[in-house]
Design an enzyme around this catalytic site. Structure first.
Site, PDB file in Angstrom:
ATOM      1  N   CYS A   7     -16.079  13.003   1.198  1.00  6.86           N
ATOM      2  CA  CYS A   7     -15.629  14.020   2.158  1.00  6.86           C
ATOM      3  C   CYS A   7     -16.815  14.835   2.682  1.00  6.86           C
ATOM      4  CB  CYS A   7     -14.611  14.922   1.470  1.00  6.86           C
ATOM      5  SG  CYS A   7     -14.235  16.403   2.411  1.00  6.86           S
ATOM      6  N   CYS A  10     -16.828  18.501   1.391  1.00  2.37           N
ATOM      7  CA  CYS A  10     -17.182  18.535  -0.033  1.00  2.37           C
ATOM      8  C   CYS A  10     -18.685  18.321  -0.190  1.00  2.37           C
ATOM      9  CB  CYS A  10     -16.427  17.468  -0.815  1.00  2.37           C
ATOM     10  SG  CYS A  10     -14.701  17.852  -1.141  1.00  2.37           S
ATOM     11  N   ASP A  33     -20.265  25.925  13.122  1.00  6.70           N
ATOM     12  CA  ASP A  33     -19.801  24.608  13.573  1.00  6.70           C
ATOM     13  C   ASP A  33     -20.951  23.885  14.288  1.00  6.70           C
ATOM     14  OD1 ASP A  33     -16.719  23.340  14.202  1.00  6.70           O
ATOM     15  OD2 ASP A  33     -18.411  22.528  15.344  1.00  6.70           O
ATOM     16  N   ASN A  93      -6.196  23.267  12.283  1.00  6.08           N
ATOM     17  CA  ASN A  93      -5.545  22.027  12.719  1.00  6.08           C
ATOM     18  C   ASN A  93      -5.084  21.265  11.482  1.00  6.08           C
ATOM     19  OD1 ASN A  93      -6.187  22.486  15.488  1.00  6.08           O
ATOM     20  ND2 ASN A  93      -8.277  21.748  15.113  1.00  6.08           N
ATOM     21  N   HIS A 104     -10.462  17.949   5.283  1.00  6.70           N
ATOM     22  CA  HIS A 104     -10.654  18.924   4.198  1.00  6.70           C
ATOM     23  C   HIS A 104     -10.322  20.258   4.865  1.00  6.70           C
ATOM     24  CE1 HIS A 104     -13.391  20.643   0.801  1.00  6.70           C
ATOM     25  NE2 HIS A 104     -12.872  21.682   1.463  1.00  6.70           N
ATOM     26  N   HIS A 106      -9.747  23.632   6.631  1.00  6.78           N
ATOM     27  CA  HIS A 106     -10.716  24.617   7.097  1.00  6.78           C
ATOM     28  C   HIS A 106     -10.104  25.436   8.216  1.00  6.78           C
ATOM     29  CE1 HIS A 106     -11.176  20.884   9.384  1.00  6.78           C
ATOM     30  NE2 HIS A 106     -11.468  21.651  10.420  1.00  6.78           N
ATOM     31  N   HIS A 108     -10.983  27.526  11.681  1.00  7.38           N
ATOM     32  CA  HIS A 108     -11.969  27.824  12.719  1.00  7.38           C
ATOM     33  C   HIS A 108     -11.889  29.318  13.044  1.00  7.38           C
ATOM     34  CE1 HIS A 108     -12.552  23.549  14.163  1.00  7.38           C
ATOM     35  NE2 HIS A 108     -11.389  23.423  13.544  1.00  7.38           N
TER      36      HIS A 108
HETATM   37  P1  5GP Z   1     -11.213  19.803  13.040  1.00 13.23           P
HETATM   38  O1  5GP Z   1     -11.354  18.906  14.251  1.00 13.23           O
HETATM   39  O2  5GP Z   1     -10.998  18.972  11.791  1.00 13.23           O
HETATM   40  O3  5GP Z   1     -10.225  20.915  13.188  1.00 13.23           O
HETATM   41  O4  5GP Z   1     -12.611  20.539  12.880  1.00 13.23           O
HETATM   42  C1  5GP Z   1     -13.738  19.915  12.357  1.00 13.23           C
HETATM   43  C2  5GP Z   1     -14.944  20.662  12.888  1.00 13.23           C
HETATM   44  O5  5GP Z   1     -16.066  20.270  12.108  1.00 13.23           O
HETATM   45  C3  5GP Z   1     -15.291  20.354  14.347  1.00 13.23           C
HETATM   46  O6  5GP Z   1     -15.245  21.560  15.128  1.00 13.23           O
HETATM   47  C4  5GP Z   1     -16.687  19.750  14.281  1.00 13.23           C
HETATM   48  O7  5GP Z   1     -17.527  20.165  15.338  1.00 13.23           O
HETATM   49  C5  5GP Z   1     -17.195  20.256  12.933  1.00 13.23           C
HETATM   50  N1  5GP Z   1     -18.152  19.363  12.282  1.00 13.23           N
HETATM   51  C6  5GP Z   1     -18.078  18.007  12.203  1.00 13.23           C
HETATM   52  N2  5GP Z   1     -19.128  17.535  11.508  1.00 13.23           N
HETATM   53  C7  5GP Z   1     -19.880  18.615  11.146  1.00 13.23           C
HETATM   54  C8  5GP Z   1     -21.093  18.760  10.418  1.00 13.23           C
HETATM   55  O8  5GP Z   1     -21.704  17.787   9.932  1.00 13.23           O
HETATM   56  N3  5GP Z   1     -21.579  20.019  10.240  1.00 13.23           N
HETATM   57  C9  5GP Z   1     -20.926  21.114  10.758  1.00 13.23           C
HETATM   58  N4  5GP Z   1     -21.495  22.317  10.543  1.00 13.23           N
HETATM   59  N5  5GP Z   1     -19.772  21.018  11.452  1.00 13.23           N
HETATM   60  C10 5GP Z   1     -19.259  19.782  11.643  1.00 13.23           C
HETATM   61 ZN    ZN Z   2     -13.404  17.690   0.734  1.00 12.19          ZN
END
Ligand code: 5GP
Ligand code: ZN
Length: 120
Positions: A7, A10, A33, A93, A104, A106, A108
């Site tokens: 993950c 993680c 992000d 989300n 995992h 989270h 925003h």
């Molecule tokens: P989700 O789409 O799952 O709601 O949000 C995942 C977020 O993780 C996205 O906004 C994406 O830009 C961010 N993200 C993806 N990979 C990485 C990474 O390697 N490092 C950081 N800091 N953010 C990431």
């Molecule tokens: Zn995880």
């Protein structure tokens, strides 16, 4: 390979992948992000691996407490970034259909611009 080894968040929590960490305690951390959608775009993340809100174990009260703690950290970070007066958006989300791409849990924290309602 274990879930924790596979993950992304993680691996970031375990310091195996670099990131811009802006907050950390025993149960929660916050990072910038990598692809920000607003002038302020932080991800506030429990260290424990839970896929999404759809995967909460209702009988596990410790995780419910950790999520309450996570929200209090969001408020502190929003204040530190000067977002309390202008407003900020929090988004979680849950599931690919809602736009989740990292499985995992989270939250925003977005701010520094205006936001539309309802979200797309
Ligand atoms: P989700 O789409 O799952 O709601 O949000 C995942 C977020 O993780 C996205 O906004 C994406 O830009 C961010 N993200 C993806 N990979 C990485 C990474 O390697 N490092 C950081 N800091 N953010 C990431
Ligand atoms: Zn995880």
């Amino acid at each position: 390979m274990s879930e924790r080894e596979m993950c992304l968040f993680c691996k970031i929590a375990d310091k195996k992948i670099p990131c811009k960490m802006v907050y950390e305690d025993d149960s929660v951390f916050a990072i910038e992000d990598i692809n920000p959608k607003a002038p302020v775009h932080l991800l506030v993340i429990p260290k424990r691996h839970i896929e999404s809100l759809a995967n909460l174990n209702q009988e596990d009260e410790s995780i419910i407490g950790q999520l309450g703690h996570l929200l209090s950290i969001v408020s502190i970070l929003a204040c530190k970034r000067g977002l309390h007066d202008g407003g900020f958006r929090t988004v979680m989300n849950s599931g690919a259909g809602a736009g989740q791409s990292v499985f995992h849990l989270h939250l925003h924290l977005l701010g520094g611009r205006s936001f539309q309602w309802p979200p797309g």
